[in-house]
Design a protein around this motif. Structure first.
Motif, mmCIF file in Angstrom:
data_model
loop_
_atom_site.group_PDB
_atom_site.id
_atom_site.type_symbol
_atom_site.label_atom_id
_atom_site.label_comp_id
_atom_site.label_asym_id
_atom_site.label_seq_id
_atom_site.Cartn_x
_atom_site.Cartn_y
_atom_site.Cartn_z
ATOM 1 N N VAL A 1 -0.854 -4.961 -7.285
ATOM 2 C CA VAL A 1 -0.974 -6.302 -7.842
ATOM 3 C C VAL A 1 -1.951 -7.177 -7.076
ATOM 4 C CG1 VAL A 1 1.324 -6.283 -8.845
ATOM 5 C CG2 VAL A 1 1.016 -7.187 -6.566
ATOM 6 N N LEU A 2 -2.456 -6.694 -5.968
ATOM 7 C CA LEU A 2 -3.367 -7.497 -5.176
ATOM 8 C C LEU A 2 -4.791 -7.394 -5.708
ATOM 9 C CD1 LEU A 2 -2.013 -6.681 -1.634
ATOM 10 C CD2 LEU A 2 -1.594 -8.718 -2.991
ATOM 11 N N ASN A 3 -5.588 -8.357 -5.422
ATOM 12 C CA ASN A 3 -6.967 -8.398 -5.842
ATOM 13 C C ASN A 3 -7.806 -7.577 -4.882
ATOM 14 O OD1 ASN A 3 -9.590 -9.028 -6.442
ATOM 15 N ND2 ASN A 3 -9.236 -11.231 -6.595
ATOM 16 N N LYS A 4 -8.452 -6.532 -5.381
ATOM 17 C CA LYS A 4 -9.229 -5.638 -4.529
ATOM 18 C C LYS A 4 -10.344 -6.373 -3.795
ATOM 19 C CE LYS A 4 -12.264 -2.784 -6.178
ATOM 20 N NZ LYS A 4 -12.983 -1.740 -6.851
ATOM 21 N N LYS A 5 -10.886 -7.431 -4.376
ATOM 22 C CA LYS A 5 -11.983 -8.155 -3.744
ATOM 23 C C LYS A 5 -11.538 -8.848 -2.458
ATOM 24 C CE LYS A 5 -14.355 -8.748 -8.045
ATOM 25 N NZ LYS A 5 -14.111 -9.345 -9.302
ATOM 26 N N LYS A 6 -10.268 -9.129 -2.320
ATOM 27 C CA LYS A 6 -9.737 -9.794 -1.132
ATOM 28 C C LYS A 6 -9.000 -8.824 -0.212
ATOM 29 C CE LYS A 6 -9.096 -14.106 -3.586
ATOM 30 N NZ LYS A 6 -8.128 -15.064 -4.096
ATOM 31 N N LEU A 7 -8.941 -7.586 -0.588
ATOM 32 C CA LEU A 7 -8.139 -6.598 0.114
ATOM 33 C C LEU A 7 -8.998 -5.830 1.118
ATOM 34 C CD1 LEU A 7 -5.282 -5.287 -0.028
ATOM 35 C CD2 LEU A 7 -6.223 -3.722 -1.689
ATOM 36 N N ARG A 8 -8.522 -5.651 2.324
ATOM 37 C CA ARG A 8 -9.227 -4.858 3.322
ATOM 38 C C ARG A 8 -8.438 -3.612 3.701
ATOM 39 N NH1 ARG A 8 -12.836 -5.800 1.353
ATOM 40 N NH2 ARG A 8 -13.845 -7.783 1.346
ATOM 41 N N ASP A 9 -7.143 -3.635 3.544
ATOM 42 C CA ASP A 9 -6.298 -2.469 3.775
ATOM 43 C C ASP A 9 -5.540 -2.152 2.496
ATOM 44 O OD1 ASP A 9 -6.954 -2.193 6.453
ATOM 45 O OD2 ASP A 9 -5.268 -3.376 7.147
ATOM 46 N N LEU A 10 -5.613 -0.908 2.078
ATOM 47 C CA LEU A 10 -4.816 -0.440 0.952
ATOM 48 C C LEU A 10 -3.618 0.271 1.563
ATOM 49 C CD1 LEU A 10 -4.629 -0.117 -2.106
ATOM 50 C CD2 LEU A 10 -5.849 2.025 -1.860
ATOM 51 N N VAL A 11 -2.442 -0.300 1.389
ATOM 52 C CA VAL A 11 -1.249 0.167 2.094
ATOM 53 C C VAL A 11 -0.418 1.073 1.187
ATOM 54 C CG1 VAL A 11 0.845 -0.541 3.295
ATOM 55 C CG2 VAL A 11 -1.214 -1.958 3.448
ATOM 56 N N LEU A 12 -0.102 2.251 1.697
ATOM 57 C CA LEU A 12 0.811 3.170 1.022
ATOM 58 C C LEU A 12 2.037 3.344 1.904
ATOM 59 C CD1 LEU A 12 -1.549 6.020 -0.228
ATOM 60 C CD2 LEU A 12 -0.728 4.033 -1.482
ATOM 61 N N TYR A 13 3.196 3.204 1.321
ATOM 62 C CA TYR A 13 4.449 3.331 2.073
ATOM 63 C C TYR A 13 4.949 4.768 1.960
ATOM 64 C CZ TYR A 13 4.181 -1.684 2.141
ATOM 65 O OH TYR A 13 3.752 -2.970 2.360
ATOM 66 N N LEU A 14 4.371 5.641 2.780
ATOM 67 C CA LEU A 14 4.684 7.065 2.712
ATOM 68 C C LEU A 14 5.167 7.661 4.028
ATOM 69 C CD1 LEU A 14 1.736 8.490 0.614
ATOM 70 C CD2 LEU A 14 4.143 8.539 0.038
ATOM 71 N N ARG A 15 5.031 6.946 5.114
ATOM 72 C CA ARG A 15 5.328 7.497 6.434
ATOM 73 C C ARG A 15 6.770 8.023 6.521
ATOM 74 N NH1 ARG A 15 1.696 9.109 9.382
ATOM 75 N NH2 ARG A 15 0.486 7.230 9.110
ATOM 76 N N ASN A 16 7.712 7.323 5.888
ATOM 77 C CA ASN A 16 9.115 7.741 5.962
ATOM 78 C C ASN A 16 9.637 8.338 4.662
ATOM 79 O OD1 ASN A 16 9.497 6.933 8.673
ATOM 80 N ND2 ASN A 16 9.574 4.815 7.988
ATOM 81 N N ARG A 17 8.766 8.633 3.737
ATOM 82 C CA ARG A 17 9.191 9.240 2.472
ATOM 83 C C ARG A 17 8.924 10.745 2.542
ATOM 84 N NH1 ARG A 17 10.653 5.234 -1.082
ATOM 85 N NH2 ARG A 17 9.736 3.222 -0.602
#
Length: 150
Positions: A13-29
């Motif tokens: 839902v974030l705006n890619k133009k303002k995004l510097r980190d694309l976060v994936l919550y996978l470390r504990n999955r």
């Protein structure tokens, strides 16, 4: 069949133009790794580019209380606008690019899956997913966006 180990999270839902980190919550999955080891099914890293922007964010709660609630409830409550500005509606039309990595073949361990095997193949999966993202990010316009797996 396919198992998606992560839920739709804030990054779509974030705006890619303002995004510097694309976060994936996978470390504990790691449940999908255990399932693959039980059945001997290969694990295939897949990444979808341009999911960000499919929704416009209406309300994003913040703070320690919301973080605690999200962990307890198992989801992160958001209000967002989809296509035709319908609240919680269908996604906006976006050209999505799906990139598929090489299968990671795992042994069939049955019901006695060891923790060491889960850790080993989860680490391999994360490395392969990150490499997949790095190979395709420039041509998809994500060159200055870092993939962050937490």
């Amino acid at each position: 069949s396919c198992i998606c180990p992560w839920r739709i999270t804030r990054n779509i839902v974030l705006n890619k133009k303002k995004l510097r980190d694309l976060v994936l919550y996978l470390r504990n999955r790691k449940g999908f790794i255990k399932l693959a080891l039980q059945t001997g099914s290969p694990i295939v890293p897949v990444f979808v580019f341009h999911l960000d922007g499919s929704y416009r964010l209406c309300w994003l709660p913040r703070g320690k209380l919301m973080e605690t609630y999200s962990r307890w409830a198992g989801y992160f409550p958001l209000l967002y606008w989809g296509r035709w500005n319908i609240l919680q509606g269908i996604p906006r039309p976006n050209k999505l690019t799906v990139v598929i990595g090489r299968p990671i073949y795992v042994p069939k361990e049955g019901s006695e899956v060891s923790r060491e095997s889960v850790e080993k193949y989860h680490g391999i999966f994360l490395k392969e997913l990150e490499a997949l993202y790095e190979r395709h990010k420039e041509m998809e316009g994500y060159g200055d966006i870092r993939l962050k797996i937490v």
